[in-house]
Design a protein around this motif. Structure first.
Motif, mmCIF file in Angstrom:
data_model
loop_
_atom_site.group_PDB
_atom_site.id
_atom_site.type_symbol
_atom_site.label_atom_id
_atom_site.label_comp_id
_atom_site.label_asym_id
_atom_site.label_seq_id
_atom_site.Cartn_x
_atom_site.Cartn_y
_atom_site.Cartn_z
ATOM 1 N N PHE A 175 0.443 14.053 13.074
ATOM 2 C CA PHE A 175 0.614 13.626 11.688
ATOM 3 C C PHE A 175 0.724 12.107 11.701
ATOM 4 N N ALA A 176 -0.273 11.420 11.127
ATOM 5 C CA ALA A 176 -0.466 9.979 11.336
ATOM 6 C C ALA A 176 0.351 9.115 10.383
ATOM 7 N N PHE A 177 1.662 9.323 10.380
ATOM 8 C CA PHE A 177 2.592 8.497 9.613
ATOM 9 C C PHE A 177 3.784 8.185 10.519
ATOM 10 N N ALA A 178 4.533 7.153 10.153
ATOM 11 C CA ALA A 178 5.702 6.797 10.960
ATOM 12 C C ALA A 178 6.781 6.226 10.051
ATOM 13 N N ALA A 179 7.993 6.164 10.596
ATOM 14 C CA ALA A 179 9.119 5.629 9.842
ATOM 15 C C ALA A 179 9.200 4.118 10.005
ATOM 16 N N SER A 180 9.641 3.453 8.939
ATOM 17 C CA SER A 180 9.877 2.017 8.967
ATOM 18 C C SER A 180 11.365 1.754 9.107
ATOM 19 N N SER A 181 11.699 0.677 9.792
ATOM 20 C CA SER A 181 13.111 0.330 9.950
ATOM 21 C C SER A 181 13.642 -0.477 8.776
ATOM 22 N N THR A 182 12.780 -0.796 7.806
ATOM 23 C CA THR A 182 13.183 -1.548 6.624
ATOM 24 C C THR A 182 12.842 -0.753 5.374
ATOM 25 N N ASP A 183 13.049 -1.363 4.204
ATOM 26 C CA ASP A 183 12.719 -0.676 2.952
ATOM 27 C C ASP A 183 11.285 -0.950 2.513
ATOM 28 N N LEU A 184 10.488 -1.616 3.357
ATOM 29 C CA LEU A 184 9.089 -1.886 3.051
ATOM 30 C C LEU A 184 8.217 -0.708 3.458
ATOM 31 N N SER A 185 7.298 -0.297 2.574
ATOM 32 C CA SER A 185 6.292 0.709 2.895
ATOM 33 C C SER A 185 4.940 0.013 3.058
ATOM 34 N N ILE A 186 4.144 0.489 4.008
ATOM 35 C CA ILE A 186 2.825 -0.087 4.271
ATOM 36 C C ILE A 186 1.806 1.030 4.323
ATOM 37 N N ILE A 187 0.768 0.949 3.498
ATOM 38 C CA ILE A 187 -0.346 1.898 3.567
ATOM 39 C C ILE A 187 -1.357 1.330 4.547
ATOM 40 N N GLY A 188 -1.501 1.980 5.703
ATOM 41 C CA GLY A 188 -2.321 1.464 6.785
ATOM 42 C C GLY A 188 -3.773 1.864 6.696
ATOM 43 N N ASN A 189 -4.550 1.348 7.663
ATOM 44 C CA ASN A 189 -5.999 1.536 7.589
ATOM 45 C C ASN A 189 -6.464 2.931 7.980
ATOM 46 N N ILE A 190 -5.665 3.695 8.752
ATOM 47 C CA ILE A 190 -6.064 5.081 9.033
ATOM 48 C C ILE A 190 -6.151 5.869 7.738
ATOM 49 N N GLN A 191 -5.189 5.646 6.849
ATOM 50 C CA GLN A 191 -5.193 6.358 5.569
ATOM 51 C C GLN A 191 -6.253 5.806 4.608
ATOM 52 N N GLN A 192 -6.737 4.591 4.844
ATOM 53 C CA GLN A 192 -7.748 3.991 3.972
ATOM 54 C C GLN A 192 -9.176 4.285 4.419
#
Length: 472
Positions: free
Chosen positions: A434-451
């Protein structure tokens, strides 16, 4: 792609209420050797605001469509094993995310180097991180073809230059400004020099430097130069001519900044393209091409338009209003306001071409992951791999059925991902994660695998990003 992958297929279908796999539904059998078709984008029914113009720009021609390639195509690591390439990619990705979060939080990674501070050794971009997608551009007159990283989170356009006191390895010969008839240094009192965030002056010429969160940097002189995109020539582009550079970008000659600031390539073009561009990222592990398009021609009719959000602390980044996540057609129960961009510039959701794996704050990721795991409980689990903690052993399957994964955006649009954009092979043994991961901050990033494989359009001038209507 490993031979076993010819046997494994992924099928995307919605789950009905109650979390049971739907029966009696038409199935779509897809081979994971190819991009899984079936990306669906459901607009909210709203139209772009009145200032969203479809008027053709006479300065923008079809020649502004460029090919994009994944970095593995032009680096030797393309010939290593699948797991080795994954490990390299994740190592680069971790560095990228650290750099982005440090830039936003003002941590130690945000410290700038003085223009006279030219220490440090050259290090491998494989160790420090690297851009994932490259475009081929002609630099100078006559044009010298160079591979350049595209980066939606950076503004400065730059290339490594001779004489090079410190350069990392690149695929093309290092650009020599002495051999370009159009190269012209920028004076210190130029308005363009004044737009740099961190500028200096030496011998009457504007000096630039850009440093990244992991200590990588480029330093040199600012110049006006001609860039050639296929058959289209763009003159007097302000670029950095880097004489001392440290690795994020192994393989590429430099970086084409596509961020939201005035010094990015899009910002410099201004009215010539209406502040618009579009891209489609090529699927990893293939030798096919993606595309990068500039101008109003990149704004397709029928796209689902999502408002961009502005963060004054990070004007380079493209923030989108994400309101929720879905598994199997049902919204995941999430903590409230976890995606919100705060008045102080914290939180929010950034779309980034340079980050591979989408990150969510831990409470969001945990709920999202657990919902997906519960919906796929019948599939055999595998051990965690790298940053992925939800993996499956699909070596004994020819086909599997998995629930849809969706992003819910402000205004109503819903982006439903194809299966290859969220369940990816991580080795030659049949392990998918499952190609998602947790962030250590409150920022979310939509990465290029999902794009990947999705037509994405950015209308920075009017404040919108569009999805679809086509896959690519």
């Amino acid at each position: 792609m490993a031979p076993f992958l010819t046997l494994v297929m992924l099928v995307v279908l919605p789950l009905l209420g109650g979390g049971h796999v739907a029966t009696g539904v038409d199935l779509q059998y897809l081979n994971v050797r190819h991009a899984i078709a079936g990306t669906t984008i459901r607009p909210s029914g709203e139209t772009p605001p009145q200032n969203f113009s479809k008027t053709a720009d006479t300065d923008v021609k079809p020649a502004w469509r460029l090919k994009l390639v994944h970095r593995d195509v032009i680096t030797a690591r393309n010939f290593s094993g699948h797991r080795h390439r994954l490990d390299d990619r994740i190592a680069r990705d971790v560095k990228r995310v650290e750099g982005l979060t440090q830039r936003l939080t003002g941590g130690a990674g945000g410290v700038r180097y003085g223009v006279s501070d030219f220490g440090s050794e050259v290090v491998s971009g494989m160790e420090e991180g690297s851009g994932e997608y490259f475009v081929r551009i002609g630099v100078g007159s006559p044009p010298r073809p160079q591979y350049m990283v595209i980066d939606s989170g950076s503004d400065i356009v730059w290339v490594q230059c001779q004489p090079c006191a410190q350069c990392y390895q690149q695929a093309d010969p290092v650009f020599d400004p002495a051999k370009s008839a159009s190269f012209a240094g920028v004076s210190c009192n130029s308005a363009v020099c004044g737009r740099l965030e961190n500028a200096g002056c030496r011998a009457g010429r504007c000096r630039y430097e850009v440093s990244y969160g992991d200590g990588s940097y480029t330093k040199g002189t600012l110049a006006f130069e001609t860039l050639t995109f296929d058959r289209t020539t763009v003159r007097n582009v302000a670029i950095g001519c880097g004489h001392k550079n440290r690795g994020l970008f192994v393989g590429a000659a430099g970086l084409l900044g596509l961020g939201g600031g005035s010094m990015s390539f899009v910002g410099q073009l201004g009215g010539q393209t209406g502040g618009t561009f579009g891209y489609c990222l090529v699927s990893r592990g293939t030798e096919s091409y993606g595309s990068l398009v500039f101008g109003r021609g990149a704004m397709p009719v029928g796209a689902a338009w999502v408002p961009l959000q502005r963060n004054q602390r990070a004007p380079s980044f493209y923030y989108v209003g994400l309101t929720g996540l879905g598994i199997g057609g049902l919204r995941v129960v999430l903590p409230e306001n976890m995606f919100q961009l705060t008045e102080l510039g914290g939180g929010g959701v950034v779309m980034d071409t340079g980050t591979a794996v989408t990150r969510f704050p831990w409470p969001i990721y945990q709920a999202f992951r657990d919902t997906f795991a519960a919906a796929t409980a019948s599939l055999p689990r595998a051990s965690s791999v790298s940053i992925f903690d939800t993996c499956y052993d699909l070596s004994g399957f020819e086909t599997v059925r998995v629930p849809t994964v969706s992003f819910y955006f402000s205004g109503g649009p819903i982006l439903t991902l194809p299966a290859r954009n969220f369940l990816i092979p991580v080795d030659e043994l049949g392990t998918f994660c499952f190609a998602f991961a947790a962030s250590s901050t409150d920022l979310s990033i939509i990465g290029n695998i999902q794009q990947e494989g999705i037509q994405i359009s950015v209308d920075a001038a009017n404040g919108f990003v569009g999805f679809g209507p086509n896959t690519c």
